[in-house]
Motif scaffolding. Structure first.
Motif, short mmCIF file in Angstrom:
data_model
loop_
_atom_site.label_atom_id
_atom_site.label_comp_id
_atom_site.label_asym_id
_atom_site.label_seq_id
_atom_site.Cartn_x
_atom_site.Cartn_y
_atom_site.Cartn_z
N UNK A 1 0.83 -1.19 0.00
CA UNK A 1 0.00 0.00 0.00
C UNK A 1 0.87 1.25 0.00
N UNK A 2 0.43 2.26 -0.72
CA UNK A 2 0.99 3.60 -0.61
C UNK A 2 -0.12 4.47 -0.07
N UNK A 3 -0.02 4.82 1.22
CA UNK A 3 -1.17 5.42 1.88
C UNK A 3 -2.28 4.37 1.89
N UNK B 1 -6.34 -9.67 3.95
CA UNK B 1 -5.65 -8.58 4.62
C UNK B 1 -5.46 -8.90 6.09
N UNK B 2 -4.27 -8.67 6.60
CA UNK B 2 -3.98 -8.83 8.03
C UNK B 2 -3.70 -7.44 8.58
N UNK B 3 -4.44 -7.02 9.61
CA UNK B 3 -4.38 -5.61 10.00
C UNK B 3 -4.59 -5.41 11.49
N UNK B 4 -3.84 -4.45 12.01
CA UNK B 4 -4.08 -3.87 13.33
C UNK B 4 -3.66 -2.41 13.22
N UNK B 5 -4.39 -1.48 13.84
CA UNK B 5 -4.08 -0.06 13.65
C UNK B 5 -2.70 0.31 14.20
N UNK B 6 -2.03 1.19 13.49
CA UNK B 6 -0.70 1.66 13.85
C UNK B 6 -0.67 3.17 13.68
N UNK B 7 -0.07 3.93 14.59
CA UNK B 7 0.80 3.52 15.70
C UNK B 7 0.08 3.18 17.01
N UNK C 1 3.13 -1.18 10.49
CA UNK C 1 3.47 0.24 10.36
C UNK C 1 3.19 0.78 8.96
N UNK C 2 3.09 -0.10 7.96
CA UNK C 2 2.71 0.32 6.61
C UNK C 2 1.28 -0.09 6.28
N UNK C 3 0.45 -0.18 7.31
CA UNK C 3 -0.96 -0.55 7.18
C UNK C 3 -1.08 -2.07 7.02
N UNK C 4 -2.14 -2.51 6.37
CA UNK C 4 -2.44 -3.94 6.28
C UNK C 4 -1.40 -4.70 5.46
N UNK C 5 -1.20 -5.96 5.83
CA UNK C 5 -0.43 -6.89 5.00
C UNK C 5 -1.44 -7.57 4.08
N UNK C 6 -1.28 -7.38 2.78
CA UNK C 6 -2.25 -7.89 1.81
C UNK C 6 -1.57 -8.94 0.94
N UNK C 7 -2.22 -10.11 0.86
CA UNK C 7 -1.66 -11.21 0.08
C UNK C 7 -2.68 -11.71 -0.94
#
Length: 289
Positions: A172-174, A235-241, A199-205
């Motif tokens: 992701x970019x933004x 998508x694997x996600x948890x809010x950051x920071x 830290x770069x948002x969701x991990x998308x596979x």
């Protein structure tokens, strides 16, 4: 109104607003995130008719521009209970004049939840009730409490994958997907969970065939597994920071606008196309221990 379904092992609660899973309990443990607004005020929203964010929160179709918030509108609409038993509930959302102001298609979205053994089966059906081809995306967004056990921390948990192989990763970019920068994600081994992982948002596979994704810890007998067959993305996600005590495992049939998106729905990658009078069916399961 909240609907409760249960068996001897598992109890699930579903809110008619958004047909959202709000609780999943077993072993006297609550596995679902309880929507603390200090971190994220939702539990497991249904994403329809879009997944992710659109550029300028809008899109165009056949020359007309429509506003659309992130993840679409279904998560905020009232569904109707069509069928209910002790172990199963079926909810429906139908297109209306209100939905057509932002999405110009006739549809019937059916969501069913059913407990079985140690698991919960979630089924989706999308019916194109109009005369024209329908374009849509669809997604689940369940959030699970991490840690699940007293005395453990967020960092004590890890992701495990089956099959244990590398998967194509979409960066992701933004909030937007960059399809030109795809890499090979190392899901051929366990991934230790930390807040910095997101830290770069969701991990998308990209995913093909049968896939399972598990959150567990070495010092705990408790875990959550989400499994599915033939769903194209996760998508694997948890809010950051923010150091939020939950993680989402999100099966997706679509994704956000790309960095070079034209804004035209007809050109948007990842969308599903459904001919008039056709039906789209899919499902995933959540197993807890």
């Amino acid at each position: 109104m909240t609907v409760i379904i249960k068996n001897d092992y598992l109890q699930a609660a579903i809110n008619e607003k958004g047909a959202e899973l709000t609780s999943l309990k077993a072993n006297e443990i609550e596995y679902m995130w309880q929507a603390d607004p200090a971190f994220w005020g939702r539990h497991a929203p249904i994403l329809f008719p879009f997944v992710g964010r659109l550029k300028d929160d809008q899109y165009s179709y056949k020359g007309k521009t429509y506003p659309m918030s992130q993840h679409g509108f279904a998560r905020d609409e009232m569904f109707q209970v069509k069928e209910q038993t002790e172990e199963k509930v079926v909810l429906v959302l139908e297109s209306s004049e209100k939905t057509k102001e932002v999405y110009p298609f006739d549809f019937l979205l059916t969501v069913s939840y059913e407990v079985w053994g140690e698991g919960l089966r979630v089924r989706f059906e999308v019916d194109n009730t109009g005369d024209d081809e329908m374009l849509f995306a669809l997604g689940g967004h369940p959030a699970f409490n991490v840690p699940m056990d007293k005395g453990l921390d967020f960092e004590d948990y890890f992701f495990s994958f089956s099959p244990q192989k590398s998967r194509v990763k979409i960066p992701l970019e933004g909030p937007y997907a960059n399809l030109d920068q795809k890499t090979l994600g190392q899901t051929n081994t366990n991934i230790r969970i930390s807040h910095d992982l997101f830290q770069n948002d969701a991990l998308i596979y990209e995913t093909k065939g049968l896939n399972t994704f598990t959150i567990s810890a070495e010092d705990s007998p408790h875990s959550v597994t989400l499994a599915y067959n033939h769903i194209p993305y996760v998508g694997l996600w948890s809010p950051y920071p923010k150091e939020a005590p939950f993680i989402c495992i999100e099966p997706w049939w679509g994704f956000a606008d790309t960095v070079d998106s034209t804004g035209k729905l007809e050109e948007k990658p990842g969308m599903n196309r459904l001919a008039a009078a056709e039906k789209f069916k899919t499902q995933f399961s959540i197993t807890v221990r």
